[in-house]
Design a protein around this motif. Structure first.
Motif, PDB file in Angstrom:
ATOM      1  N   LYS A   1       0.844  -1.307   0.165  1.00 15.24           N
ATOM      2  CA  LYS A   1       0.064  -0.135   0.126  1.00 15.24           C
ATOM      3  C   LYS A   1       1.026   1.331  -0.152  1.00 15.24           C
ATOM      4  CE  LYS A   1      -3.883  -2.054   2.088  1.00 15.24           C
ATOM      5  NZ  LYS A   1      -4.864  -2.258   0.764  1.00 15.24           N
ATOM      6  N   HIS A   2       2.136   0.973   0.012  1.00 18.17           N
ATOM      7  CA  HIS A   2       3.173   2.338  -0.121  1.00 18.17           C
ATOM      8  C   HIS A   2       2.783   3.236   1.005  1.00 18.17           C
ATOM      9  CE1 HIS A   2       4.401   0.664  -3.964  1.00 18.17           C
ATOM     10  NE2 HIS A   2       3.146   0.844  -4.403  1.00 18.17           N
ATOM     11  N   LEU A   3       2.866   2.608   2.254  1.00 17.99           N
ATOM     12  CA  LEU A   3       2.617   3.527   3.201  1.00 17.99           C
ATOM     13  C   LEU A   3       3.783   4.332   3.909  1.00 17.99           C
ATOM     14  CD1 LEU A   3       0.260   1.089   5.744  1.00 17.99           C
ATOM     15  CD2 LEU A   3      -0.412   3.057   3.909  1.00 17.99           C
ATOM     16  N   ASN A   4       3.913   5.574   4.243  1.00 19.99           N
ATOM     17  CA  ASN A   4       4.730   6.356   4.748  1.00 19.99           C
ATOM     18  C   ASN A   4       4.627   6.452   6.217  1.00 19.99           C
ATOM     19  OD1 ASN A   4       6.457   8.422   5.516  1.00 19.99           O
ATOM     20  ND2 ASN A   4       5.560  10.084   4.094  1.00 19.99           N
ATOM     21  N   MET A   5       5.660   5.810   6.740  1.00 19.64           N
ATOM     22  CA  MET A   5       5.518   5.618   8.188  1.00 19.64           C
ATOM     23  C   MET A   5       5.571   6.966   9.022  1.00 19.64           C
ATOM     24  SD  MET A   5       4.170   2.964   8.194  1.00 19.64           S
ATOM     25  CE  MET A   5       3.760   3.052   9.902  1.00 19.64           C
ATOM     26  N   LEU A   6       5.850   8.076   8.164  1.00 13.70           N
ATOM     27  CA  LEU A   6       6.208   9.169   8.982  1.00 13.70           C
ATOM     28  C   LEU A   6       4.968  10.126   8.829  1.00 13.70           C
ATOM     29  CD1 LEU A   6       9.772  10.452   7.179  1.00 13.70           C
ATOM     30  CD2 LEU A   6       8.970   9.585   9.827  1.00 13.70           C
TER      31      LEU A   6
END
Length: 91
Positions: A53-58
């Motif tokens: 899902k190309h999540l950005n953990m920031l």
């Protein structure tokens, strides 16, 4: 022999986590109610969700989404799955 915990995911006594996987009260609750095998299964799903899902953990929304999915997974509720994921075949 290692410590055990009654796992809320698998509903049986299994090996306990050696330390809280998250900081604070939530990490202590997970350590007290989730087994090591259940946490490892969550980590595998979490990794697939982040990657697919190309999540950005920031991003706070991405982190909130993962926390919701974690609770659903550990409580045996339906969770999102990584689209297109094909488990490796046994040789």
């Amino acid at each position: 022999m290692s410590n055990t915990v009654f796992c809320r995911k698998y509903q049986k006594e299994l090996e306990a986590l050696p330390f809280p996987p998250l900081p604070g009260k939530q990490g202590q609750e997970i350590q007290a109610t989730v087994s090591k095998p259940a946490w490892e299964a969550w980590q595998a799903l979490q990794t697939r969700l982040i990657n697919e899902k190309h999540l950005n953990m920031l991003d706070p929304e991405s982190r909130a989404y993962l926390m919701e999915q974690m609770q659903r997974f550990l409580d045996n509720q339906e969770t999102d799955q990584a689209e297109g994921y094909v488990p490796p075949t046994q040789a």
